[in-house]
Scaffold this motif. Sequence first.
Motif, PDB file in Angstrom:
ATOM      1  N   LYS A   1       0.785  -1.324  -0.299  1.00 44.23           N
ATOM      2  CA  LYS A   1       0.316   0.218  -0.126  1.00 44.23           C
ATOM      3  C   LYS A   1       0.781   0.965  -0.008  1.00 44.23           C
ATOM      4  CE  LYS A   1      -3.830   2.260   2.721  1.00 44.23           C
ATOM      5  NZ  LYS A   1      -4.309   1.998   3.691  1.00 44.23           N
ATOM      6  N   ARG A   2       1.971   1.015   0.165  1.00 41.14           N
ATOM      7  CA  ARG A   2       2.573   2.461   0.750  1.00 41.14           C
ATOM      8  C   ARG A   2       2.860   2.781  -0.097  1.00 41.14           C
ATOM      9  NH1 ARG A   2       7.960   2.030   4.816  1.00 41.14           N
ATOM     10  NH2 ARG A   2       8.383   0.804   3.496  1.00 41.14           N
ATOM     11  N   GLN A   3       3.915   1.627  -1.093  1.00 39.61           N
ATOM     12  CA  GLN A   3       4.801   1.449  -2.389  1.00 39.61           C
ATOM     13  C   GLN A   3       3.650   2.436  -3.221  1.00 39.61           C
ATOM     14  OE1 GLN A   3       5.733  -1.674  -4.576  1.00 39.61           O
ATOM     15  NE2 GLN A   3       7.671  -1.347  -5.540  1.00 39.61           N
ATOM     16  N   ARG A   4       2.429   1.439  -3.972  1.00 36.50           N
ATOM     17  CA  ARG A   4       1.343   2.702  -4.169  1.00 36.50           C
ATOM     18  C   ARG A   4       1.189   3.970  -4.025  1.00 36.50           C
ATOM     19  NH1 ARG A   4      -1.178  -1.900  -7.578  1.00 36.50           N
ATOM     20  NH2 ARG A   4      -1.023  -3.656  -6.628  1.00 36.50           N
ATOM     21  N   LEU A   5       0.970   4.024  -2.669  1.00 38.90           N
ATOM     22  CA  LEU A   5       0.812   5.059  -2.707  1.00 38.90           C
ATOM     23  C   LEU A   5       1.587   6.576  -3.511  1.00 38.90           C
ATOM     24  CD1 LEU A   5      -0.657   5.370   0.848  1.00 38.90           C
ATOM     25  CD2 LEU A   5      -2.025   6.173  -1.382  1.00 38.90           C
ATOM     26  N   GLN A   6       3.120   5.956  -3.382  1.00 37.20           N
ATOM     27  CA  GLN A   6       3.682   6.810  -3.948  1.00 37.20           C
ATOM     28  C   GLN A   6       3.951   7.018  -5.315  1.00 37.20           C
ATOM     29  OE1 GLN A   6       7.324   4.800  -2.156  1.00 37.20           O
ATOM     30  NE2 GLN A   6       7.336   5.885   0.019  1.00 37.20           N
ATOM     31  N   LEU A   7       3.581   5.343  -6.185  1.00 38.38           N
ATOM     32  CA  LEU A   7       4.213   5.065  -7.087  1.00 38.38           C
ATOM     33  C   LEU A   7       2.687   6.288  -7.756  1.00 38.38           C
ATOM     34  CD1 LEU A   7       4.538   1.792  -7.634  1.00 38.38           C
ATOM     35  CD2 LEU A   7       5.662   3.536  -8.280  1.00 38.38           C
ATOM     36  N   THR A   8       1.486   6.053  -7.145  1.00 39.11           N
ATOM     37  CA  THR A   8      -0.209   7.072  -7.372  1.00 39.11           C
ATOM     38  C   THR A   8      -0.047   8.758  -7.312  1.00 39.11           C
ATOM     39  OG1 THR A   8      -1.106   5.093  -6.290  1.00 39.11           O
ATOM     40  CG2 THR A   8      -2.133   7.410  -6.903  1.00 39.11           C
ATOM     41  N   ALA A   9       0.979   8.877  -6.333  1.00 34.96           N
ATOM     42  CA  ALA A   9       1.643  10.727  -6.556  1.00 34.96           C
ATOM     43  C   ALA A   9       2.177  10.790  -7.296  1.00 34.96           C
ATOM     44  CB  ALA A   9       1.974  10.753  -4.844  1.00 34.96           C
ATOM     45  N   LEU A  10       3.200  10.127  -7.583  1.00 36.39           N
ATOM     46  CA  LEU A  10       3.267  10.677  -8.906  1.00 36.39           C
ATOM     47  C   LEU A  10       3.647  10.239 -10.554  1.00 36.39           C
ATOM     48  CD1 LEU A  10       7.509   8.514  -8.205  1.00 36.39           C
ATOM     49  CD2 LEU A  10       6.737  10.664  -8.096  1.00 36.39           C
ATOM     50  N   SER A  11       2.182   9.062 -10.547  1.00 46.24           N
ATOM     51  CA  SER A  11       1.488   8.988 -11.909  1.00 46.24           C
ATOM     52  C   SER A  11       0.864  10.765 -11.754  1.00 46.24           C
ATOM     53  CB  SER A  11       0.563   7.557 -12.075  1.00 46.24           C
ATOM     54  OG  SER A  11       0.575   7.859 -12.618  1.00 46.24           O
ATOM     55  N   GLU A  12       0.045  10.866 -11.011  1.00 35.95           N
ATOM     56  CA  GLU A  12      -1.060  11.806 -10.697  1.00 35.95           C
ATOM     57  C   GLU A  12      -0.433  13.003 -10.770  1.00 35.95           C
ATOM     58  OE1 GLU A  12      -2.510  11.730  -6.855  1.00 35.95           O
ATOM     59  OE2 GLU A  12      -3.889  10.712  -7.462  1.00 35.95           O
ATOM     60  N   LEU A  13       1.213  13.157 -10.629  1.00 34.64           N
ATOM     61  CA  LEU A  13       1.925  14.384 -11.043  1.00 34.64           C
ATOM     62  C   LEU A  13       1.973  15.034 -12.176  1.00 34.64           C
ATOM     63  CD1 LEU A  13       3.558  16.891 -10.061  1.00 34.64           C
ATOM     64  CD2 LEU A  13       5.667  15.249  -9.123  1.00 34.64           C
ATOM     65  N   LYS A  14       2.585  13.725 -12.636  1.00 31.71           N
ATOM     66  CA  LYS A  14       3.286  13.704 -14.402  1.00 31.71           C
ATOM     67  C   LYS A  14       1.327  14.033 -15.230  1.00 31.71           C
ATOM     68  CE  LYS A  14       4.311   9.591 -15.648  1.00 31.71           C
ATOM     69  NZ  LYS A  14       5.282   8.127 -15.690  1.00 31.71           N
ATOM     70  N   ALA A  15       0.422  13.339 -14.777  1.00 31.87           N
ATOM     71  CA  ALA A  15      -0.853  13.806 -15.666  1.00 31.87           C
ATOM     72  C   ALA A  15      -0.728  15.222 -15.491  1.00 31.87           C
ATOM     73  CB  ALA A  15      -1.910  13.385 -15.557  1.00 31.87           C
ATOM     74  N   LEU A  16      -0.631  15.346 -14.266  1.00 35.59           N
ATOM     75  CA  LEU A  16      -0.969  16.901 -13.800  1.00 35.59           C
ATOM     76  C   LEU A  16      -0.387  17.837 -14.974  1.00 35.59           C
ATOM     77  CD1 LEU A  16      -1.863  19.081 -12.405  1.00 35.59           C
ATOM     78  CD2 LEU A  16      -0.514  19.276 -10.444  1.00 35.59           C
ATOM     79  N   LEU A  17       1.284  17.249 -15.227  1.00 37.21           N
ATOM     80  CA  LEU A  17       2.174  18.352 -16.044  1.00 37.21           C
ATOM     81  C   LEU A  17       1.637  17.914 -17.380  1.00 37.21           C
ATOM     82  CD1 LEU A  17       5.588  17.290 -13.904  1.00 37.21           C
ATOM     83  CD2 LEU A  17       4.288  19.486 -13.941  1.00 37.21           C
ATOM     84  N   GLN A  18       1.380  16.528 -17.555  1.00 40.94           N
ATOM     85  CA  GLN A  18       1.367  17.000 -19.027  1.00 40.94           C
ATOM     86  C   GLN A  18      -0.442  17.734 -19.712  1.00 40.94           C
ATOM     87  OE1 GLN A  18       2.776  14.770 -21.115  1.00 40.94           O
ATOM     88  NE2 GLN A  18       1.921  15.062 -22.253  1.00 40.94           N
ATOM     89  N   SER A  19      -1.221  18.159 -18.364  1.00 39.38           N
ATOM     90  CA  SER A  19      -1.893  18.784 -18.359  1.00 39.38           C
ATOM     91  C   SER A  19      -1.885  19.587 -19.391  1.00 39.38           C
ATOM     92  CB  SER A  19      -3.212  18.760 -17.623  1.00 39.38           C
ATOM     93  OG  SER A  19      -3.285  16.778 -18.084  1.00 39.38           O
ATOM     94  N   GLU A  20      -0.758  20.287 -18.092  1.00 36.05           N
ATOM     95  CA  GLU A  20      -0.209  21.979 -18.121  1.00 36.05           C
ATOM     96  C   GLU A  20       0.649  21.748 -19.412  1.00 36.05           C
ATOM     97  OE1 GLU A  20       3.233  24.637 -15.728  1.00 36.05           O
ATOM     98  OE2 GLU A  20       2.851  23.019 -15.428  1.00 36.05           O
ATOM     99  N   ILE A  21       1.173  20.687 -20.377  1.00 32.40           N
ATOM    100  CA  ILE A  21       2.274  21.462 -21.690  1.00 32.40           C
ATOM    101  C   ILE A  21       0.492  21.415 -22.485  1.00 32.40           C
ATOM    102  CG2 ILE A  21       2.991  19.985 -23.352  1.00 32.40           C
ATOM    103  CD1 ILE A  21       4.661  18.655 -20.686  1.00 32.40           C
ATOM    104  N   GLU A  22       0.073  20.177 -22.082  1.00 31.54           N
ATOM    105  CA  GLU A  22      -1.869  20.257 -23.479  1.00 31.54           C
ATOM    106  C   GLU A  22      -1.476  21.563 -23.556  1.00 31.54           C
ATOM    107  OE1 GLU A  22      -3.842  17.192 -22.689  1.00 31.54           O
ATOM    108  OE2 GLU A  22      -2.341  15.879 -22.773  1.00 31.54           O
ATOM    109  N   ALA A  23      -1.679  22.628 -22.470  1.00 28.21           N
ATOM    110  CA  ALA A  23      -2.917  23.785 -22.312  1.00 28.21           C
ATOM    111  C   ALA A  23      -1.965  24.875 -22.954  1.00 28.21           C
ATOM    112  CB  ALA A  23      -3.180  24.319 -21.322  1.00 28.21           C
ATOM    113  N   LEU A  24      -0.156  24.880 -22.816  1.00 31.57           N
ATOM    114  CA  LEU A  24       0.614  25.393 -23.568  1.00 31.57           C
ATOM    115  C   LEU A  24       0.574  25.316 -24.992  1.00 31.57           C
ATOM    116  CD1 LEU A  24       2.809  25.520 -20.169  1.00 31.57           C
ATOM    117  CD2 LEU A  24       2.010  27.240 -20.629  1.00 31.57           C
ATOM    118  N   ALA A  25       0.034  24.185 -25.236  1.00 32.19           N
ATOM    119  CA  ALA A  25       0.396  23.822 -26.479  1.00 32.19           C
ATOM    120  C   ALA A  25      -0.580  25.010 -27.266  1.00 32.19           C
ATOM    121  CB  ALA A  25       0.970  22.400 -26.721  1.00 32.19           C
TER     122      ALA A  25
END
Length: 422
Positions: free
Chosen positions: A233-257
């Motif tokens: 569970k601890r590892q999954r939470l850490q991986l989920t947080a990183l995945s959400e951060l990547k998704a947020l950054l990807q959305s930001e990249i698309e908006a900037l594009a």
Amino acid sequence: MRYPSRLWPSPGGRTVRSARVCIVVVAALSVFRAAFAGDYTLAAMDKLRIRVAEWQTAEGSVRDWSAVSGEYTVGASGSISLPFLGTLVASGKTTDEIAGQVGMELQKLFGLPDRPSASVELAQYRPIYLAGEVQTPGEYPFAPDLTVLKAVSLGGGLRRPESGQRFARDFITAQGESSINLAEKNRLLIRRARLQAEIARKNDIVVPPELSQVADAASLIDSEKALMASRDKRQRLQLTALSELKALLQSEIEALAKKSETQTRQLALVVEDKGRVDVLAEKGLALSARKLAIEQRLADLQAALLDIDTASLKAKQDVSKASQDETNLRNDWDAQLAQELQNTEAELDTLALKLATSRDLMTEALLQSADAAEMPRPGQIASISYAIVRQKNGTSERIAADEGTPVEPGDVVKVEPVATTQ
């Protein structure tokens, strides 16, 4: 003749003649009470206390030869070593003879008219030794009036037969340690199974064959499963947080594009408008103020487009870093699992050795307990005989003894069992 000033100082450098002297011999520890009083001959490990003095007639005082006085031990060669006199043979001599020899050697060495007075005390006898059926064999100090019975008492008396109680205690101790080690081994086996499941990315733990008949194996497995679920569970939470951060950054990249695309179209329109204004300005139909305004508008759009590109580049870098963090998290997790599995294997090997040692100790305790429980054969009783081994003239002499036989320094008292028929 003038005496050496470092040993015989005298006022004004006068020559002092010693008075007629005699040799005083004192044997410490009541040596004269023993049967060999006055005739005791020295040997290796005897300790002597020697003191040399001079009576100064002219001054009416005693001068102490402190450079020679002191305690000396007869060495393995049978000699003692004194300052100025060197090595003197002591083995086989009495304290009287040593005292006379010290005085005579000093007289000859310094050319004295009279012999100095020497006092030789036996500070400590050479030890005796107990061997055989004694509770604590070994080396013991000698004392005057020592008999065989007293010597045996120094060693704790006759050896007492071991009862089965001590071996029973040894067995119980080894059995307890074995139980503790076995329980620890079971825990390590379950831990190893859990680590192997985590490494294989499995959700269930395979019960080791060694624990198929263990009563508390189920509770151990439940405990490891709970730990496994918590860690997952601890590892999954850490991986989920990183995945959400990547998704947020990807959305930001698309908006900037998209924003960059809009700015690019506006920039194209402004460039087109600027071209028309430049043509009119060449014909004198456009005001300079309008030309300046459109150029400012063009510069602003270019700066905004540059800011958008910079922000997009930074967001892409953040996405790359989040991906790297995700990879590092997985790699670190795998490395940690591998290290824990290696440590567990090492602990299991150590416990295997401890369990084998405990089993050997239990077996040895049982065998010793059985030997101690054996009764004497019918018709026989246990008896004890005493003997003294004494060195004389470089040879060993065995002397039959009883409890009242006197013991001399350096003797070896042997206590031996004898089987006698009733």
